[in-house]
Design a protein around this motif. Sequence first.
Motif, PDB file in Angstrom:
ATOM      1  N   GLY A  23       0.723   3.464 -18.133  1.00  0.00           N
ATOM      2  CA  GLY A  23       0.798   4.696 -17.358  1.00  0.00           C
ATOM      3  C   GLY A  23       2.048   5.494 -17.698  1.00  0.00           C
ATOM      4  N   ILE A  24       2.974   4.869 -18.420  1.00  0.00           N
ATOM      5  CA  ILE A  24       4.219   5.513 -18.846  1.00  0.00           C
ATOM      6  C   ILE A  24       4.275   5.587 -20.371  1.00  0.00           C
ATOM      7  CG2 ILE A  24       6.741   5.266 -18.919  1.00  0.00           C
ATOM      8  CD1 ILE A  24       6.538   4.087 -16.065  1.00  0.00           C
ATOM      9  N   ASN A  25       4.069   4.465 -21.028  1.00  0.00           N
ATOM     10  CA  ASN A  25       4.006   4.409 -22.494  1.00  0.00           C
ATOM     11  C   ASN A  25       2.550   4.653 -22.887  1.00  0.00           C
ATOM     12  OD1 ASN A  25       4.905   4.113 -25.090  1.00  0.00           O
ATOM     13  ND2 ASN A  25       5.267   1.905 -24.957  1.00  0.00           N
ATOM     14  N   CYS A  26       2.193   5.925 -22.976  1.00  0.00           N
ATOM     15  CA  CYS A  26       0.783   6.361 -22.995  1.00  0.00           C
ATOM     16  C   CYS A  26      -0.015   5.873 -24.209  1.00  0.00           C
ATOM     17  CB  CYS A  26       0.715   7.876 -22.967  1.00  0.00           C
ATOM     18  SG  CYS A  26       1.764   8.645 -21.719  1.00  0.00           S
TER      19      CYS A  26
ATOM     20  N   PRO B  15       2.713  10.714 -19.451  1.00  0.00           N
ATOM     21  CA  PRO B  15       3.416   9.704 -18.658  1.00  0.00           C
ATOM     22  C   PRO B  15       3.678  10.179 -17.232  1.00  0.00           C
ATOM     23  CG  PRO B  15       4.973  10.851 -20.068  1.00  0.00           C
ATOM     24  CD  PRO B  15       3.614  11.393 -20.417  1.00  0.00           C
ATOM     25  N   VAL B  16       3.556   9.261 -16.300  1.00  0.00           N
ATOM     26  CA  VAL B  16       3.725   9.636 -14.898  1.00  0.00           C
ATOM     27  C   VAL B  16       5.195   9.830 -14.536  1.00  0.00           C
ATOM     28  CG1 VAL B  16       1.605   8.442 -14.240  1.00  0.00           C
ATOM     29  CG2 VAL B  16       3.789   7.239 -14.066  1.00  0.00           C
TER      30      VAL B  16
ATOM     31  N   GLU C 164      11.509  10.452 -16.299  1.00  0.00           N
ATOM     32  CA  GLU C 164      12.746   9.670 -16.231  1.00  0.00           C
ATOM     33  C   GLU C 164      12.591   8.331 -16.936  1.00  0.00           C
ATOM     34  OE1 GLU C 164      15.759   7.635 -12.944  1.00  0.00           O
ATOM     35  OE2 GLU C 164      14.166   8.982 -12.289  1.00  0.00           O
ATOM     36  N   ALA C 165      11.456   7.690 -16.716  1.00  0.00           N
ATOM     37  CA  ALA C 165      11.223   6.398 -17.365  1.00  0.00           C
ATOM     38  C   ALA C 165      11.197   6.557 -18.874  1.00  0.00           C
ATOM     39  CB  ALA C 165       9.915   5.795 -16.862  1.00  0.00           C
ATOM     40  N   CYS C 166      10.522   7.602 -19.365  1.00  0.00           N
ATOM     41  CA  CYS C 166      10.455   7.818 -20.813  1.00  0.00           C
ATOM     42  C   CYS C 166      11.837   8.111 -21.386  1.00  0.00           C
ATOM     43  CB  CYS C 166       9.485   8.960 -21.126  1.00  0.00           C
ATOM     44  SG  CYS C 166       7.741   8.493 -20.973  1.00  0.00           S
TER      45      CYS C 166
END
Length: 322
Positions: free
Chosen positions: A235-238, A273-274, A277-279
Amino acid sequence: MKTTHLMVFFLFLLTGLIAAAKEVDNLTDRYRPLQDSTEIFDREMNRRLQELQKETASEGIVCGDARKLRILFHDLNDSRFFIGSLESWAEDNQKVAKRTLDAQNSIYEGVLENGWIFNRLKLASTVKVNGQLIGTDKFGHFIDQGFEFYTPYRRSGYQMATALSSSLGSEKSYSGGDSTGTISYADSMANYQGVLFYHALAEGPNPYFRCANGKWTQVREFRWADYVDAGWDEGINCNELASPEAQRGFQKNISKLEAQAQKSKKSETYTCPVSQEACSQLRERYLSVEKYVLSPECRKVARAGRSGSSPQQKAGSGKGVR
């Protein structure tokens, strides 16, 4: 070869392809609470390392032979019927909280290549480890593909780019792009962390095993928090879809989730990515290998530094291993 034998042979190959091409949906039901199972996974991995210590004596593994120690660990924890042994353990363990979907009720509905097969399969379950939502299939990548790609890493004189090029190549071909039509950078991240684990098994400055009194001895405990971070979360690392048609279908399914959230007046976001910030944190952490382990979309968002990241999803406490 008789016709019956040929049929059995091709069914065997097909079964292997299906099992090796499992996908996970970390978007549907993303915001439904899920208990963290890190401690359970830590205990199980340390149990397996203790088993390795016992088996080194019975197998006559010479203390100091790191190569044979790596091989023995993999042999003890290799895939069973094409499914990772730790993945199977997680799927069967009732104490591990998980979410399970079939492809027909997921973001992959009508999207996966070879839909007559894959759209009728149960996806890998989603579990929470180190605060991150990850698929159980990632444990198979960590142990099996980590071992597979450690060989080019070692033979190239410990050039990580060589191993990761092979890893991503497998995702774009037999492990994803040419099977289900889905290219998972989260799988590539798990492969990378697996390579690091196999190196740390008995080498480097802080190994798990050292020689003590002529025997291989585990000198520190394994912690999944040292390896699992937001890079394992699809969901983040698409994901990327191998064909434009599949990508459009994938985005259409995500749009449906977004529309449902808006209708319910929820602030949840499902577009990957949702979390910007995480990316951003992932790109900073993995800058030297980003093109192999981070999706183009996650890197793009990180570089742009765009606003609008979801407050529900952060990069988490996982430090990652450089």
